[in-house]
Each structure stands twice: as C-alpha cells, then as structure tokens.
Design a protein around this motif. Structure first.
Motif, PDB file in Angstrom:
ATOM      1  N   GLY A 295       0.771  -1.234   0.000  1.00  0.00           N
ATOM      2  CA  GLY A 295       0.000   0.000   0.000  1.00  0.00           C
ATOM      3  C   GLY A 295       0.802   1.282   0.000  1.00  0.00           C
ATOM      4  O   GLY A 295       0.218   2.370   0.047  1.00  0.00           O
ATOM      5  N   LEU A 296       2.124   1.213  -0.059  1.00  0.00           N
ATOM      6  CA  LEU A 296       2.923   2.426  -0.092  1.00  0.00           C
ATOM      7  C   LEU A 296       2.925   3.022  -1.498  1.00  0.00           C
ATOM      8  O   LEU A 296       2.827   2.286  -2.496  1.00  0.00           O
ATOM      9  N   SER A 297       3.030   4.337  -1.580  1.00  0.00           N
ATOM     10  CA  SER A 297       3.189   4.980  -2.878  1.00  0.00           C
ATOM     11  C   SER A 297       4.610   4.731  -3.373  1.00  0.00           C
ATOM     12  O   SER A 297       5.490   4.366  -2.592  1.00  0.00           O
ATOM     13  N   PRO A 298       4.878   4.930  -4.675  1.00  0.00           N
ATOM     14  CA  PRO A 298       6.247   4.742  -5.166  1.00  0.00           C
ATOM     15  C   PRO A 298       7.266   5.600  -4.426  1.00  0.00           C
ATOM     16  O   PRO A 298       8.373   5.138  -4.121  1.00  0.00           O
ATOM     17  N   GLU A 299       6.911   6.853  -4.117  1.00  0.00           N
ATOM     18  CA  GLU A 299       7.829   7.740  -3.407  1.00  0.00           C
ATOM     19  C   GLU A 299       8.087   7.237  -1.993  1.00  0.00           C
ATOM     20  O   GLU A 299       9.232   7.236  -1.509  1.00  0.00           O
ATOM     21  N   GLU A 300       7.036   6.805  -1.303  1.00  0.00           N
ATOM     22  CA  GLU A 300       7.192   6.278   0.052  1.00  0.00           C
ATOM     23  C   GLU A 300       8.025   5.005   0.055  1.00  0.00           C
ATOM     24  O   GLU A 300       8.872   4.801   0.936  1.00  0.00           O
ATOM     25  N   ALA A 301       7.792   4.143  -0.929  1.00  0.00           N
ATOM     26  CA  ALA A 301       8.523   2.883  -0.990  1.00  0.00           C
ATOM     27  C   ALA A 301      10.006   3.113  -1.208  1.00  0.00           C
ATOM     28  O   ALA A 301      10.860   2.486  -0.555  1.00  0.00           O
ATOM     29  N   VAL A 302      10.347   4.024  -2.119  1.00  0.00           N
ATOM     30  CA  VAL A 302      11.755   4.334  -2.371  1.00  0.00           C
ATOM     31  C   VAL A 302      12.402   4.917  -1.119  1.00  0.00           C
ATOM     32  O   VAL A 302      13.536   4.567  -0.764  1.00  0.00           O
TER      33      VAL A 302
END
Length: 311
Positions: A295-302
């Motif tokens: 459920g993380l956004s791409p920015e949060e995941a990075v």
C-alpha cells in the motif's frame, strides 16, 4: 532566539537531548563558529581549549585506565547563513582508557558555510575509543564540510568511527581519514551519507594494518538522487601476519546522480588477507514491488528502501 538557543534547538532533529549539557556528570564542549559557549570536564578527562586566530584548538586526554561512564558530547555549528568554523582536535587515550564521543555538527540555515576539522587521534595500548559524528544541514546545500584525521591505534586497542549525514542537503563533503593499526587492534570506519540536488561527496578512508592480527573494516553506505555525485575510495593494507581487512561500499543511485567506488586492497605480507566488495545500482525492484503491494506509494517505498540502506 539567540545563537546558543538556536543551536540547542537543532539538536532535537538529530535525536539528541539538550539536557545532557546541564548534566554535571557528562563532559561536553559547545561552540558556535569560533566562540566557545560552554565546556565541562569530568574526572579522568582533561580538556584544554583555546580560541586562536584560525579557530578553535582543543587537546583532549583520557588518563590511563580511566573509563568515561557517560558519552562526551561535542556540539559544533554555525546558525547564520554564512560563516566559517575551523577546529583542530588532538585526542589521546592512554593505555587501558575508554571513551565514547558523540559529535553533533549543526548548520540548519547554511547558505555559504565552511566547517573544517583537522584531528590527530592517538589510542594507547588496550584503549577503546568510539567516535560518532552526526550532521544536520539546511535545505540550501551551502555547506562545505572537510574533516581530515590521522589516527594511531595501539596494540590491542579499538577505534570505531561512525559518520552520518542524512538530514538536509550535504553541499560539499570531503572526508579523509587515515589509520595506522598496531598488533591485535580493531578498527571500524563507517559512513552513511544521503546526497540530493547538486551535492558533491568525496570520501577517502585508509587503514594500514601494520601489526600482527590487526583487524580493519571500512563500510560506506551512500544514497544519491537528483544530480548528486559521490566518489568513495576505501584503501586497506595488510602489512603483517594474521592481519585481516575488508572494504564494503554500497551506493544507491536515482535520477541523474553519478556514483564512483574505488575499493583498493594492498597486501605486503603472505599471511595477511584483505577483501573488498563494491555495489552501485538503483533501487531493488523486488523490494520496491513488495512495498507497493503493502500500500505504499512509489515515493514512500523508495524512501523506505533508501532509509534502510542508510540505517
């Protein structure tokens, strides 16, 4: 807010507690620019500090057999957008001594600030010295940080250095540490840096394992994004029987950042062994997909992956 108060307020951002500077059992040195604001010694620790035309000069001595119970806190910084701070440190731990130093270098508003440190460290036989240095920089990238150090680790001594610069823009960083390690000693040099914007990072660390059974580790973790660049050189020399060393460099690159790693091993004794590994690449796709599935956004995941590498 005055300069000392602003500097102490910035401590909370790097996870430090300003109350330690009021504790009579905790040694400290607090300086803004070239002004010494506060200093405290404890039994077994001798500190001579003076302001010179070039900056601040400090001589630190831990007496033989003394183990400093609480970490010694050093707080250096410049709170104005422009300024210069030059520090010369001469640190000596006598035989069997032990101390843990925590240095907080704070430049929250820097637009054009230079922080220069030159240190000589002498660790006596069987002495243990742990030095942790954490930086807080502002968002402008206007800091030039130049820490250079020469260290001798005596027989059966131990030296651990941890350098962390992950808060704010790096600006320009030029680290140059050189260690001469004697028989049975252990040296660990660890650096964690996060470069953004047009930050420029240069790290050169050298461990010469000159004594029998000396051990050394150089471990570097760098994350880069935007147009940041980094050049990391880790050199370990195995010059005696039983010497063991390892160079471990990992650089994580995003956007248009540029990374270069130069692990160097040099062995002059047939019974010494030195190894190295270097890895440069982008965010691991499998880790990214796993975090996105949670459920993380791409920015949060990075960001999670980068923080994990730097932890």
């Amino acid at each position: 807010m005055n300069e000392p108060e602003e500097l102490l307020e910035a401590l909370s951002v790097v996870g430090a507690d300003r109350k330690v500077f009021d504790d009579p059992q905790t040694a400290h040195l607090l300086a803004v620019g070239h002004q010494i604001l506060s200093a405290r010694q404890v039994e077994g620790l001798e500190v001579e500090i003076r302001q010179t035309a070039q900056g601040i000069a400090a001589k630190v001595r831990v007496a033989a057999g003394v183990r400093i119970a609480h970490p010694v806190h050093l707080c250096f910084g410049v709170v104005h957008p422009r300024g210069l701070q030059q520090i010369e440190m001469d640190v000596r731990l006598e035989a069997g001594a032990a101390a843990h130093f925590l240095a907080h270098c704070l430049f929250p508003n820097a637009e054009q600030v230079r922080h220069l440190m030159k240190a000589k460290v002498d660790i006596g036989e069987g002495a243990h010295f742990h030095y942790g240095e954490t930086h807080l920089h502002g968002p402008h990238g206007g800091v030039e940080v130049v820490p250079h150090a020469e260290i001798r680790v005596g027989r059966q001594g131990r030296f651990t250095s941890e350098f962390t610069l992950t808060s704010g823009r790096v600006g320009t960083l030029d680290i140059d540490y050189s260690v001469a390690a004697e028989a049975g000693s252990v040296t660990e040099l660890v650096a964690r840096v996060f470069g953004r914007g047009s930050d420029q990072i240069k790290i050169r660390e050298t461990i010469a394992l000159n004594g029998e059974n000396a051990r050394g580790l150089i471990k570097t973790r760098i994350a880069l994004q935007d147009q940041a660049s980094a050049e990391v050189t880790g050199l370990t020399e195995g010059n005696a029987a039983g010497a063991r060393g390892h160079v471990d460099c990992m650089e994580l690159v995003r956007d248009r950042a540029v990374a270069r790693a130069v692990p160097i091993v040099n062995v002059t004794h047939p019974q010494a062994k030195v190894t190295h590994e270097a890895a440069i690449g982008s965010v691991d796709q499998r880790q990214l997909e796993t975090l996105l599935a949670h459920g993380l956004s791409p920015e949060e995941a990075v960001d999670v992956i980068v923080r994990g590498v730097l932890r």
